[in-house]
Design a protein around this motif. Sequence first.
Motif, mmCIF file in Angstrom:
data_model
loop_
_atom_site.group_PDB
_atom_site.id
_atom_site.type_symbol
_atom_site.label_atom_id
_atom_site.label_comp_id
_atom_site.label_asym_id
_atom_site.label_seq_id
_atom_site.Cartn_x
_atom_site.Cartn_y
_atom_site.Cartn_z
ATOM 1 N N GLN A 59 7.910 3.022 8.879
ATOM 2 C CA GLN A 59 7.022 2.748 7.921
ATOM 3 C C GLN A 59 7.245 2.290 6.156
ATOM 4 O O GLN A 59 7.495 1.377 6.010
ATOM 5 C CB GLN A 59 5.936 3.380 7.810
ATOM 6 C CG GLN A 59 5.131 3.994 9.175
ATOM 7 C CD GLN A 59 4.332 4.680 9.803
ATOM 8 O OE1 GLN A 59 4.149 5.851 8.447
ATOM 9 N NE2 GLN A 59 3.698 4.672 10.557
ATOM 10 N N GLU A 60 8.191 3.087 6.607
ATOM 11 C CA GLU A 60 9.011 2.755 4.941
ATOM 12 C C GLU A 60 10.020 3.626 4.210
ATOM 13 O O GLU A 60 10.856 3.837 5.181
ATOM 14 C CB GLU A 60 8.109 4.197 4.025
ATOM 15 C CG GLU A 60 8.688 4.322 2.366
ATOM 16 C CD GLU A 60 7.672 4.799 1.114
ATOM 17 O OE1 GLU A 60 6.815 4.815 0.650
ATOM 18 O OE2 GLU A 60 8.460 6.102 1.203
ATOM 19 N N LEU A 79 11.354 -0.730 1.079
ATOM 20 C CA LEU A 79 10.421 -1.373 2.108
ATOM 21 C C LEU A 79 9.553 -1.622 2.261
ATOM 22 O O LEU A 79 9.772 0.530 2.828
ATOM 23 C CB LEU A 79 11.906 -1.893 3.155
ATOM 24 C CG LEU A 79 13.476 -2.853 2.403
ATOM 25 C CD1 LEU A 79 14.013 -1.643 2.490
ATOM 26 C CD2 LEU A 79 13.310 -4.151 2.768
ATOM 27 N N ASP A 80 8.415 -1.770 2.856
ATOM 28 C CA ASP A 80 7.338 -0.480 3.496
ATOM 29 C C ASP A 80 7.294 -2.164 4.826
ATOM 30 O O ASP A 80 6.715 -3.051 5.459
ATOM 31 C CB ASP A 80 5.697 -1.093 2.906
ATOM 32 C CG ASP A 80 4.395 -0.579 3.385
ATOM 33 O OD1 ASP A 80 4.934 -0.352 4.839
ATOM 34 O OD2 ASP A 80 4.441 -0.138 2.198
ATOM 35 N N TYR A 81 7.066 -1.332 5.495
ATOM 36 C CA TYR A 81 7.122 -2.397 7.214
ATOM 37 C C TYR A 81 5.796 -1.920 8.032
ATOM 38 O O TYR A 81 5.403 -1.963 9.295
ATOM 39 C CB TYR A 81 8.011 -1.681 8.174
ATOM 40 C CG TYR A 81 9.374 -1.702 7.833
ATOM 41 C CD1 TYR A 81 10.467 -2.812 8.289
ATOM 42 C CD2 TYR A 81 10.628 -0.701 7.144
ATOM 43 C CE1 TYR A 81 11.756 -2.987 8.025
ATOM 44 C CE2 TYR A 81 11.458 -0.828 7.266
ATOM 45 C CZ TYR A 81 12.160 -1.845 7.156
ATOM 46 O OH TYR A 81 13.890 -2.690 6.677
ATOM 47 N N THR A 82 4.346 -0.810 7.035
ATOM 48 C CA THR A 82 3.535 -1.043 7.985
ATOM 49 C C THR A 82 3.049 -1.883 8.266
ATOM 50 O O THR A 82 1.625 -1.936 9.337
ATOM 51 C CB THR A 82 2.517 0.054 6.977
ATOM 52 O OG1 THR A 82 2.363 -0.747 5.678
ATOM 53 C CG2 THR A 82 2.703 1.129 6.530
ATOM 54 N N VAL A 85 7.484 -4.462 11.623
ATOM 55 C CA VAL A 85 8.524 -4.437 11.228
ATOM 56 C C VAL A 85 9.863 -5.297 10.889
ATOM 57 O O VAL A 85 11.085 -5.323 10.886
ATOM 58 C CB VAL A 85 8.423 -3.712 12.803
ATOM 59 C CG1 VAL A 85 8.467 -2.521 12.934
ATOM 60 C CG2 VAL A 85 9.111 -4.514 13.748
ATOM 61 N N PRO A 88 9.188 -6.980 6.166
ATOM 62 C CA PRO A 88 8.785 -5.386 5.762
ATOM 63 C C PRO A 88 7.961 -5.735 3.918
ATOM 64 O O PRO A 88 8.418 -7.158 3.598
ATOM 65 C CB PRO A 88 9.705 -4.578 5.179
ATOM 66 C CG PRO A 88 10.910 -5.895 5.711
ATOM 67 C CD PRO A 88 10.128 -6.791 6.546
ATOM 68 N N GLY A 138 14.254 -6.878 7.823
ATOM 69 C CA GLY A 138 13.317 -6.604 9.125
ATOM 70 C C GLY A 138 14.805 -7.521 10.018
ATOM 71 O O GLY A 138 14.232 -7.127 10.775
#
Length: 248
Positions: A59-60, A79-82, A85, A88, A138
């Motif tokens: 997620q982060e 990086l934020d993968y919310t 995936v 990000p 990613g």
Amino acid sequence: MTMKTAGRAATSVFLLATSGAFASEMSFTGTARTDAGEVLYVETHGVSGTCEDGVFAPQEHRVGYQRQEQDSAFATKKLDYTGSVIRPSVDFRQPEFDESLSIEYSGQDTLVINWQMPEGESRTFDVPYSNNVVVDAGFDNFVRRNWQAVLNGDSVEFRFLGPTRGEHYAFVLEAADSSKVTADHVVQIRPTGMILRFLVDPIILGYDSRGVLTDYYGLTNIRKNKDMNFTAHIQYSVVNWPDCELTP
């Protein structure tokens, strides 16, 4: 903690438990070296996420870049993968060159790049994208998402974002033979367009049998000077494993 906050926390825990998901973390380090073996810098990675159906979902992800003789980071990345995936959001900062790069998503099919360049200029790009576009780190999750193809030696086509060019390009993930990287599984990601193939070298990746990235050989996002970035061999070592598998 207020009653309302406690209630939200309890609800979140209940939803995670009933969905078969629970929080987990992973941490690892990477040492970047030249072809001659000189250490350029060390990366420190911390990834928080969840275990969903036995597989880790990031997620982060926070990265610090540090030279051996220094106690503090000279560059950082978040990086934020919310949202995805493989795509990000990105916040990269390299203060030594007064450089920053951010990638955000303004709509369902458009990403926005804001690049503060070393020369002091800035550029903004609005880039349409589709589901097969991969952004920044990613690529690591993209490899694991296609793990069976990696094991079978199959090729997987995708598009990879060139953020400082404001465009994404056709690439392919495929098995590779390389004298640079020794690992359980060696793959490369390379451009397929005729012109770009002459301008951009493939990135060589090594993975172990559990699906963790062990090696990266290619162009990095760390600057050697204001005109070019380092090309390096980065070797990774896991410090803390998540409480589930990395591949399906």
